[in-house]
Enzyme design. Structure first.
Site, short mmCIF file in Angstrom:
data_model
loop_
_atom_site.label_atom_id
_atom_site.label_comp_id
_atom_site.label_asym_id
_atom_site.label_seq_id
_atom_site.Cartn_x
_atom_site.Cartn_y
_atom_site.Cartn_z
N HIS A 127 -9.20 1.52 -5.86
CA HIS A 127 -8.36 0.62 -5.06
C HIS A 127 -6.92 1.01 -5.29
CE1 HIS A 127 -11.89 -1.86 -4.42
NE2 HIS A 127 -12.12 -1.72 -5.71
N TYR B 216 0.80 -1.23 0.00
CA TYR B 216 0.00 0.00 0.00
C TYR B 216 0.83 1.28 0.00
CZ TYR B 216 -3.90 -3.15 0.95
OH TYR B 216 -4.84 -4.13 0.85
#
Ligand code: DHK
Length: 151
Positions: free
Chosen positions: A102, A25
């Site tokens: 996302h 991430y």
């Protein structure tokens, strides 16, 4: 003051961005993402209501609120992507365009992350661009709602 407002809503565990599995991430925090979103939206004369919750019902409440107060929504449903009929139903009732974001490419990850209830109602989906996906989503949403770039 901004002419119009968009809601940027973030689902569970995104409050931990920057320290959560950084190899996937990244190191950017959610506060950094909020700053990026405000800068991107400002270019189109849009204001931003930026929020995060770990709770499904709270996200549903905010989508319902956006119906009254926003011209569109950028939503990273995070872990609720693959499970939440409630969020899908809220989007179907929202009456404003929703862009699903996302950070990672969910299609290159585990099989269970590939299916999205949210995509059934989202006007567009962005994944795999890292946090840049949020600014891409805002540009796309601005085009959808007819917000012209300033300057
Ligand atoms: C974030 C999450 O928390 C996961 O549950 C999703 C998504 C992917 C993201 O890439 O932003 O599967």
């Amino acid at each position: 003051m901004a002419d119009k407002t968009i809601y940027v809503l973030n689902g569970p565990n995104l409050n931990m961005l920057g320290t959560r599995e950084p190899a996937k991430y990244g190191h950017t925090t959610l506060a950094d993402v909020e700053r990026l979103c405000r800068e991107a939206a400002k270019r189109f004369g849009l204001g931003v209501e930026f929020r995060q919750s770990n709770h499904e019902g709270t996200l549903v409440d905010w989508i319902q609120e956006a119906r009254e107060k926003a011209v569109g929504i950028v939503l990273n449903p995070a872990g609720y992507t693959t499970t939440s009929v409630a969020i899908l139903d809220a989007i179907l009732a929202a009456g404003v365009p929703v862009v699903e974001v996302h950070i990672t490419n969910i299609h290159a990850r585990e099989e269970f992350r590939h299916h999205s209830y949210i995509s059934k109602a989202a006007r567009a989906v962005i994944c795999g661009f890292g946090v840049t996906g949020y600014t891409l989503a805002i540009s796309g949403l601005a085009a959808m709602v007819g917000a012209a770039q300033k300057g």
